[in-house]
Structures are given as C-alpha cells and as structure tokens.
Design a protein around this motif. Structure first.
Motif, PDB file in Angstrom:
ATOM      1  N   LEU A  28       0.841  -1.192   0.000  1.00 19.38           N
ATOM      2  CA  LEU A  28       0.000   0.000   0.000  1.00 19.38           C
ATOM      3  C   LEU A  28       0.879   1.246   0.000  1.00 19.38           C
ATOM      4  O   LEU A  28       2.022   1.211   0.463  1.00 19.38           O
ATOM      5  N   PRO A  29       0.381   2.353  -0.532  1.00 19.72           N
ATOM      6  CA  PRO A  29       1.194   3.571  -0.602  1.00 19.72           C
ATOM      7  C   PRO A  29       1.697   4.016   0.769  1.00 19.72           C
ATOM      8  O   PRO A  29       0.962   3.980   1.758  1.00 19.72           O
ATOM      9  N   ALA A  30       2.945   4.417   0.798  1.00 16.14           N
ATOM     10  CA  ALA A  30       3.524   4.970   2.021  1.00 16.14           C
ATOM     11  C   ALA A  30       3.115   6.432   2.136  1.00 16.14           C
ATOM     12  O   ALA A  30       3.138   7.166   1.152  1.00 16.14           O
ATOM     13  N   LEU A  31       2.727   6.826   3.321  1.00 13.94           N
ATOM     14  CA  LEU A  31       2.435   8.233   3.574  1.00 13.94           C
ATOM     15  C   LEU A  31       3.691   8.839   4.192  1.00 13.94           C
ATOM     16  O   LEU A  31       4.070   8.494   5.310  1.00 13.94           O
ATOM     17  N   GLY A  51       5.403  19.526   7.320  1.00 17.24           N
ATOM     18  CA  GLY A  51       4.151  20.171   6.949  1.00 17.24           C
ATOM     19  C   GLY A  51       4.193  20.795   5.565  1.00 17.24           C
ATOM     20  O   GLY A  51       3.394  21.663   5.238  1.00 17.24           O
ATOM     21  N   LEU A  52       5.147  20.342   4.731  1.00 18.15           N
ATOM     22  CA  LEU A  52       5.300  20.899   3.382  1.00 18.15           C
ATOM     23  C   LEU A  52       4.550  20.092   2.325  1.00 18.15           C
ATOM     24  O   LEU A  52       4.727  20.319   1.142  1.00 18.15           O
ATOM     25  N   GLY A  53       3.747  19.156   2.762  1.00 27.55           N
ATOM     26  CA  GLY A  53       3.011  18.313   1.830  1.00 27.55           C
ATOM     27  C   GLY A  53       3.384  16.851   2.015  1.00 27.55           C
ATOM     28  O   GLY A  53       4.109  16.490   2.934  1.00 27.55           O
ATOM     29  N   VAL A  54       2.904  16.019   1.124  1.00 27.73           N
ATOM     30  CA  VAL A  54       3.138  14.579   1.177  1.00 27.73           C
ATOM     31  C   VAL A  54       3.742  14.151  -0.149  1.00 27.73           C
ATOM     32  O   VAL A  54       3.346  14.624  -1.214  1.00 27.73           O
ATOM     33  N   LYS A  55       4.721  13.248  -0.083  1.00 28.53           N
ATOM     34  CA  LYS A  55       5.364  12.749  -1.301  1.00 28.53           C
ATOM     35  C   LYS A  55       4.347  11.997  -2.165  1.00 28.53           C
ATOM     36  O   LYS A  55       3.349  11.473  -1.663  1.00 28.53           O
ATOM     37  N   ALA A  56       4.634  11.932  -3.455  1.00 24.89           N
ATOM     38  CA  ALA A  56       3.744  11.253  -4.402  1.00 24.89           C
ATOM     39  C   ALA A  56       3.488   9.812  -3.951  1.00 24.89           C
ATOM     40  O   ALA A  56       4.391   9.121  -3.486  1.00 24.89           O
ATOM     41  N   LEU A  57       2.246   9.383  -4.088  1.00 30.49           N
ATOM     42  CA  LEU A  57       1.853   8.034  -3.681  1.00 30.49           C
ATOM     43  C   LEU A  57       2.141   7.034  -4.786  1.00 30.49           C
ATOM     44  O   LEU A  57       1.910   7.312  -5.969  1.00 30.49           O
ATOM     45  N   GLU A  58       2.637   5.867  -4.396  1.00 32.91           N
ATOM     46  CA  GLU A  58       2.875   4.760  -5.325  1.00 32.91           C
ATOM     47  C   GLU A  58       2.491   3.459  -4.627  1.00 32.91           C
ATOM     48  O   GLU A  58       2.651   3.340  -3.416  1.00 32.91           O
ATOM     49  N   LEU A 144     -10.094   6.380   7.399  1.00 28.25           N
ATOM     50  CA  LEU A 144      -8.992   6.910   8.197  1.00 28.25           C
ATOM     51  C   LEU A 144      -8.280   8.048   7.474  1.00 28.25           C
ATOM     52  O   LEU A 144      -7.870   9.012   8.101  1.00 28.25           O
ATOM     53  N   HIS A 145      -8.097   7.888   6.158  1.00 27.35           N
ATOM     54  CA  HIS A 145      -7.436   8.918   5.349  1.00 27.35           C
ATOM     55  C   HIS A 145      -8.164   9.024   4.010  1.00 27.35           C
ATOM     56  O   HIS A 145      -8.526   8.010   3.419  1.00 27.35           O
ATOM     57  N   ARG A 146      -8.364  10.248   3.545  1.00 31.55           N
ATOM     58  CA  ARG A 146      -8.932  10.471   2.205  1.00 31.55           C
ATOM     59  C   ARG A 146      -8.272  11.705   1.620  1.00 31.55           C
ATOM     60  O   ARG A 146      -8.197  12.751   2.249  1.00 31.55           O
ATOM     61  N   PHE A 147      -7.763  11.529   0.397  1.00 32.42           N
ATOM     62  CA  PHE A 147      -7.096  12.614  -0.318  1.00 32.42           C
ATOM     63  C   PHE A 147      -7.687  12.687  -1.716  1.00 32.42           C
ATOM     64  O   PHE A 147      -7.887  11.664  -2.366  1.00 32.42           O
ATOM     65  N   SER A 148      -7.980  13.888  -2.175  1.00 32.94           N
ATOM     66  CA  SER A 148      -8.436  14.089  -3.548  1.00 32.94           C
ATOM     67  C   SER A 148      -7.708  15.292  -4.111  1.00 32.94           C
ATOM     68  O   SER A 148      -7.925  16.422  -3.662  1.00 32.94           O
ATOM     69  N   PHE A 149      -6.847  15.040  -5.080  1.00 30.59           N
ATOM     70  CA  PHE A 149      -6.082  16.115  -5.702  1.00 30.59           C
ATOM     71  C   PHE A 149      -7.017  17.150  -6.321  1.00 30.59           C
ATOM     72  O   PHE A 149      -6.834  18.344  -6.154  1.00 30.59           O
ATOM     73  N   THR A 150      -8.039  16.664  -7.006  1.00 30.76           N
ATOM     74  CA  THR A 150      -8.941  17.569  -7.713  1.00 30.76           C
ATOM     75  C   THR A 150      -9.916  18.297  -6.778  1.00 30.76           C
ATOM     76  O   THR A 150     -10.491  19.305  -7.166  1.00 30.76           O
ATOM     77  N   ALA A 151     -10.110  17.794  -5.564  1.00 25.64           N
ATOM     78  CA  ALA A 151     -11.015  18.453  -4.616  1.00 25.64           C
ATOM     79  C   ALA A 151     -10.249  19.295  -3.598  1.00 25.64           C
ATOM     80  O   ALA A 151     -10.834  19.748  -2.622  1.00 25.64           O
ATOM     81  N   GLY A 152      -8.949  19.464  -3.792  1.00 22.84           N
ATOM     82  CA  GLY A 152      -8.198  20.378  -2.931  1.00 22.84           C
ATOM     83  C   GLY A 152      -7.323  19.764  -1.878  1.00 22.84           C
ATOM     84  O   GLY A 152      -6.872  20.452  -0.978  1.00 22.84           O
ATOM     85  N   GLY A 153      -7.062  18.474  -1.952  1.00 22.77           N
ATOM     86  CA  GLY A 153      -6.111  17.881  -1.017  1.00 22.77           C
ATOM     87  C   GLY A 153      -6.759  16.971   0.006  1.00 22.77           C
ATOM     88  O   GLY A 153      -7.726  16.275  -0.275  1.00 22.77           O
TER      89      GLY A 153
END
Length: 171
Positions: A28-31, A51-58, A144-153
C-alpha cells in the motif's frame, strides 16, 4: 494491543477484475511528508521543517501471471486513470477479532517489469500504480485517510475531516 495476522488480500482493477488468484504481493502507498532540513544561523542543531506536503503516492504489486487484461492497462493517453481497490483481511491472534482494511485509488499503471526468468519457477510481472489523484484508506468501514487532488487535497486525516474551509474557498 493486538497481534494481527494477514489471512488474505486482493487487488481489484476497474471494479471488475479481481486478481485474488494471481496476486503475490501488494504494498500500500507509504504516507511520507515532504521535509526540508534547516539549520538556523548560529544554531548547533539542524531541524527538519515538516508540513510541506506529502510525497507522491505509489503502490507496487506483483502478479504470478501473464495477464494481458492487466498489462494492457499500462500508460495510455493523458488524463486516463483507473480505479484500483486493495483489500486485506486480518485476524487478531490475541482476541480473534476480524478486521477488513480497504484502499481505493484512482491512478495509472506506470511501471511493468517482467521478473527474471528461471527454469522450474513460476514467473510473473512487477507492477507499480502511480500518478494517484484520489486515495482513501478505510479500516472496518471507517475512513482513516482520504485525499483528492482535484477536490483540494486532504479531506480526512486520522479519521477526522480536515481542510473544509480551504476547499470551500479554493474549490
């Protein structure tokens, strides 16, 4: 305290191709946060600014098959992404409780590598899902976690809704 034992896992592609009989492994992708090392003037100790963001998920996975239905998903025109759902079933060795974890991702199959061929051994392919725009991690039905690039993070982090004001203003 728990002692989880993995009792099964699978990856489902485009909601219709269950790889349960082909999949050997799934990571699973590492956060991981993006950090910057900083040593203040006159300071003896360097600190990491977080707090500068999260690395790209793979999400790498291995199949013990030669499945054209999966390898055919590699690449494609810009803007085309697939849905990938990873599921795992865990039993707690200490109290016997059963837990289901699921991850939903919208991304692209960005890498396919054929394993080294060796006589008398099953072979297959290493794959990697990347360019992930949407990511949800659920445990026992709770997000537990939800991220959407197109919905603002980030929409949910640690089971708690976040960034509602930011999304309302920017999106």
């Amino acid at each position: 305290m728990s002692l989880p034992i993995l009792r099964g896992f699978t990856l489902i592609v485009n909601d219709d191709k269950n790889l349960v009989l082909e999949i050997e492994s799934l990571q699973l992708p590492a956060l991981e946060e993006i950090t910057e090392d900083f040593q203040p003037g006159g300071g003896d100790l360097q600190i990491q600014v977080a707090g500068l963001g999260v690395k790209a998920l793979e999400a790498p996975f291995k199949l013990k098959s030669h499945s054209p239905a999966v390898t055919g998903l590699f690449g494609g025109p810009p803007g085309v992404r697939r849905t990938f759902t990873g599921k795992k079933f865990v039993v707690d060795e200490l109290d016997g409780t059963e837990h289901e974890h699921a991850i939903d991702m919208t991304g692209r199959l960005i890498s396919i590598t054929e394993e080294e061929m060796s006589g008398g051994k099953a072979s297959g392919y290493d794959h990697k899902i990347g360019s992930i725009l949407n990511y949800s991690y659920m445990a026992d039905g709770k997000v537990l976690h939800r991220f959407s690039f197109t919905a603002g993070g980030w929409m949910v982090r640690g089971g708690v809704p976040v960034n509602e004001g930011r999304r309302r203003v920017l999106f």
